[in-house]
Design an enzyme around this catalytic site. Structure first.
Site, PDB file in Angstrom:
ATOM      1  N   ILE A 271       6.455  13.695  -7.385  1.00  0.00           N
ATOM      2  CA  ILE A 271       7.223  12.727  -6.337  1.00  0.00           C
ATOM      3  C   ILE A 271       6.652  11.354  -6.391  1.00  0.00           C
ATOM      4  CG2 ILE A 271       7.656  12.567  -3.764  1.00  0.00           C
ATOM      5  CD1 ILE A 271       6.842  15.599  -3.557  1.00  0.00           C
TER       6      ILE A 271
ATOM      7  N   GLY B  63       5.212   7.277  -1.462  1.00  0.00           N
ATOM      8  CA  GLY B  63       5.903   6.365  -0.690  1.00  0.00           C
ATOM      9  C   GLY B  63       5.632   4.799  -0.755  1.00  0.00           C
ATOM     10  N   VAL B  64       4.202   4.710  -1.161  1.00  0.00           N
ATOM     11  CA  VAL B  64       3.938   3.332  -0.987  1.00  0.00           C
ATOM     12  C   VAL B  64       4.349   2.482  -2.355  1.00  0.00           C
ATOM     13  CG1 VAL B  64       1.473   3.566   0.250  1.00  0.00           C
ATOM     14  CG2 VAL B  64       1.798   3.823  -2.230  1.00  0.00           C
TER      15      VAL B  64
ATOM     16  N   GLU C 266       6.793  -0.843  -2.148  1.00  0.00           N
ATOM     17  CA  GLU C 266       6.418  -1.901  -3.452  1.00  0.00           C
ATOM     18  C   GLU C 266       7.680  -2.355  -3.895  1.00  0.00           C
ATOM     19  OE1 GLU C 266       4.843  -4.877  -5.448  1.00  0.00           O
ATOM     20  OE2 GLU C 266       4.076  -4.098  -3.778  1.00  0.00           O
TER      21      GLU C 266
ATOM     22  N   HIS D 143       0.788  12.695  -9.272  1.00  0.00           N
ATOM     23  CA  HIS D 143       1.390  12.842  -7.997  1.00  0.00           C
ATOM     24  C   HIS D 143       2.677  13.483  -7.893  1.00  0.00           C
ATOM     25  CE1 HIS D 143       3.028  11.303  -4.227  1.00  0.00           C
ATOM     26  NE2 HIS D 143       1.738  11.129  -3.861  1.00  0.00           N
TER      27      HIS D 143
END
Length: 151
Positions: A62, A65-66, A70, A56
């Site tokens: 990067i 976002g999840v 978290e 990723h």
């Protein structure tokens, strides 16, 4: 009330005594401010060695976002599980509202995680969560949680 009494210096040892997360899913490195059950400031040092970067993305790493969400949830869990009545419990997601991602988080960034518990009723509540890189907002969301027993 003297706000200095809320300044803390929690490292991994102290964090692991409060929340059950472990490598590779423990996403906070230190806590510098905490009002149990109310507010927390924590940090994640984002390194190039993170397990998710090879996929990723290989050409432009990067932080997903999840995983930022978290990390915010884990910081919030430190605050809520520090309340005496929730000691040795576990915090679960109940929902995520109004999530927005405003800046890429990349290797070398220090993610500042701020969570304020804005509502709590029994074992359920909501926190307002914001992640920063330097002084720029990287992500924000409302996090709904439930407190349960460890099994």
């Amino acid at each position: 009330m003297d706000e200095d009494r809320f300044n803390v210096n929690f490292g991994l040892k102290e964090i692991k005594e409060i929340i059950p997360h472990r490598y590779p899913f423990l996403l906070i490195d230190k806590v510098t401010y905490m009002e149990p059950g109310k507010k927390v400031t924590a940090y994640k040092n984002v390194t190039g060695n993170e397990y998710f970067f090879p996929g990723h993305f290989p050409e432009e790493p990067i932080m997903p976002g999840v995983l930022i969400i978290e990390a915010l949830a884990q910081a919030g869990a430190v605050a809520i599980l520090s309340k005496k009545e929730f000691k040795n419990k576990i915090a679960f997601f109940g929902g995520i509202n109004k999530a927005k991602f405003r800046k890429k988080v990349v290797p070398g960034d220090i993610l500042k995680l701020e969570v304020e518990i804005i509502k709590i009723k029994g074992p359920a509540g909501m926190g307002k969560a914001t992640a920063y890189v330097q002084d720029r907002k990287a992500a924000e969301a409302e996090l709904i949680f439930m407190i349960g027993d460890k099994n």
